[in-house]
Motif scaffolding. Structure first.
Motif, PDB file in Angstrom:
ATOM      1  N   VAL A  29       1.008  -1.175   0.087  1.00 13.17           N
ATOM      2  CA  VAL A  29       0.043  -0.042   0.194  1.00 13.17           C
ATOM      3  C   VAL A  29       0.760   1.153  -0.074  1.00 13.17           C
ATOM      4  N   ASP A  30       2.061   1.175   0.539  1.00  5.59           N
ATOM      5  CA  ASP A  30       3.034   2.326   0.536  1.00  5.59           C
ATOM      6  C   ASP A  30       3.277   2.828  -0.697  1.00  5.59           C
ATOM      7  N   ARG A  31       3.187   1.902  -1.722  1.00  3.73           N
ATOM      8  CA  ARG A  31       3.672   2.384  -3.179  1.00  3.73           C
ATOM      9  C   ARG A  31       2.554   3.365  -3.911  1.00  3.73           C
ATOM     10  N   VAL A  32       1.428   3.573  -3.029  1.00  7.55           N
ATOM     11  CA  VAL A  32       0.552   4.636  -3.485  1.00  7.55           C
ATOM     12  C   VAL A  32       1.171   5.923  -2.951  1.00  7.55           C
ATOM     13  N   ALA A  33       1.428   6.700  -3.770  1.00  8.74           N
ATOM     14  CA  ALA A  33       2.267   7.911  -3.507  1.00  8.74           C
ATOM     15  C   ALA A  33       1.457   9.132  -2.789  1.00  8.74           C
ATOM     16  N   ASP A  34       0.277   9.087  -3.424  1.00 14.18           N
ATOM     17  CA  ASP A  34      -0.654  10.314  -2.865  1.00 14.18           C
ATOM     18  C   ASP A  34      -1.653   9.639  -2.001  1.00 14.18           C
ATOM     19  N   ARG A  35      -1.496   9.957  -0.504  1.00 14.33           N
ATOM     20  CA  ARG A  35      -2.205   9.530   0.671  1.00 14.33           C
ATOM     21  C   ARG A  35      -2.588  10.657   1.305  1.00 14.33           C
ATOM     22  N   ARG A  36      -4.111  10.748   1.545  1.00 20.71           N
ATOM     23  CA  ARG A  36      -4.437  11.959   2.331  1.00 20.71           C
ATOM     24  C   ARG A  36      -5.376  11.498   3.531  1.00 20.71           C
ATOM     25  N   TYR A  37      -4.977  12.150   4.788  1.00 20.41           N
ATOM     26  CA  TYR A  37      -5.865  12.029   5.800  1.00 20.41           C
ATOM     27  C   TYR A  37      -6.634  13.173   6.316  1.00 20.41           C
ATOM     28  N   LEU A  38      -8.067  13.084   6.463  1.00 16.74           N
ATOM     29  CA  LEU A  38      -8.646  14.144   6.706  1.00 16.74           C
ATOM     30  C   LEU A  38      -9.335  13.843   8.186  1.00 16.74           C
ATOM     31  N   PHE A  39      -9.084  14.535   9.186  1.00 13.54           N
ATOM     32  CA  PHE A  39      -9.146  14.168  10.661  1.00 13.54           C
ATOM     33  C   PHE A  39     -10.134  15.450  11.017  1.00 13.54           C
ATOM     34  N   MET A  40     -11.436  14.717  11.554  1.00 12.53           N
ATOM     35  CA  MET A  40     -12.360  15.592  12.052  1.00 12.53           C
ATOM     36  C   MET A  40     -12.299  16.026  13.497  1.00 12.53           C
ATOM     37  N   ALA A  41     -11.774  17.143  13.681  1.00 13.49           N
ATOM     38  CA  ALA A  41     -11.420  17.499  15.218  1.00 13.49           C
ATOM     39  C   ALA A  41     -12.655  17.631  16.236  1.00 13.49           C
ATOM     40  N   GLU A  42     -13.976  17.702  15.635  1.00  8.01           N
ATOM     41  CA  GLU A  42     -14.872  18.055  16.624  1.00  8.01           C
ATOM     42  C   GLU A  42     -15.543  16.759  16.904  1.00  8.01           C
ATOM     43  N   PHE A  43     -15.276  15.713  16.421  1.00 10.99           N
ATOM     44  CA  PHE A  43     -15.690  14.324  16.961  1.00 10.99           C
ATOM     45  C   PHE A  43     -15.370  14.022  18.260  1.00 10.99           C
ATOM     46  N   PRO A  44     -16.366  14.114  19.094  1.00 10.92           N
ATOM     47  CA  PRO A  44     -16.237  13.695  20.631  1.00 10.92           C
ATOM     48  C   PRO A  44     -15.545  12.417  20.879  1.00 10.92           C
TER      49      PRO A  44
END
Length: 222
Positions: A153-168
């Motif tokens: 999976v690390d061969r996929v160069a474009d990896r994006r993580y969207l964290f939702m900070a207001e999730f209790p």
């Protein structure tokens, strides 16, 4: 044209993505919003369903998106066929390492929900009251089975993580902490709750558009 494969979170189906799927299709993109099987299935079964979709339609340069539980699935899929995946987008989602399950990653009340939520028949975790009325029980085995990750999976160069900070009490806070300083990831923290299609649909849509193969300068699989 870009090909998007969208995997929903626990108890949800492809319908979760309807507000953005319709708009992406109207822009000329190919969109597969997947409803995964319920019942007596495990994580391997869900991964196999998505792999079958990718191979049956000969999908390439895929923007593979996972919300919440869907992160487990897209990680395993990309680990099996990294050459077909251009971008991974994790939307407040699990990013398992080899040998980790959703149960291993979450804590406290989330673990209790998995176990007590499945008390009815031992197989399906009942939706939480805050979920959409269309939500259905989620297969417990998919949350307990540990992911098998080879590292491809690390061969996929474009990896994006969207964290939702207001999730209790977010069960994904430790994942965000692990990834936010990793130079191989693009990580964002948003002032949003976990239900991104309710709280930040336009911003989410822009992220997906930015991953379009039609835009210059967007990296693909290594």
């Amino acid at each position: 044209m870009t090909t998007y494969v969208l995997i929903p979170g626990a108890c949800h189906g492809g319908w979760y993505y309807d507000p953005i799927s319709e708009r992406l299709r109207a822009e000329g993109h190919e969109v597969h919003a997947v409803t995964l099987s319920t019942g007596r299935v495990n994580l391997d079964d869900h991964v196999a369903e998505v792999l079958d979709l990718v191979e049956r339609h000969d999908l390439r340069d895929v923007v593979l998106v996972g919300h919440s539980y869907g992160g487990l699935v897209i990680t395993c899929v990309a680990d099996r066929v990294p050459e077909r995946v251009a971008t991974l987008v994790y939307v407040d989602a699990f990013v398992p390492r080899d040998g980790e399950s959703a149960y291993d990653i979450v804590h406290g009340d989330w673990r209790r929900w998995y176990v007590e939520g499945a008390a009815g028949d031992g197989f399906g975790v009942a939706p939480l009251p805050i979920f959409d009325e269309r939500a259905t029980p989620h297969p417990l085995a998919t949350l307990l089975q540990r992911a098998r990750i080879t590292g491809a999976v690390d061969r996929v160069a474009d990896r994006r993580y969207l964290f939702m900070a207001e999730f209790p009490d977010s069960p994904l806070a430790t994942t965000h902490e692990r990834l936010r300083d990793d130079p191989t990831w693009h990580v964002e923290s948003w002032p949003s709750g976990h239900n991104v299609l309710r709280d930040a649909p336009e911003r989410f849509l822009e992220v997906l558009r930015s991953a379009s193969r039609d835009k210059p300068g967007v990296g693909g699989a290594a």
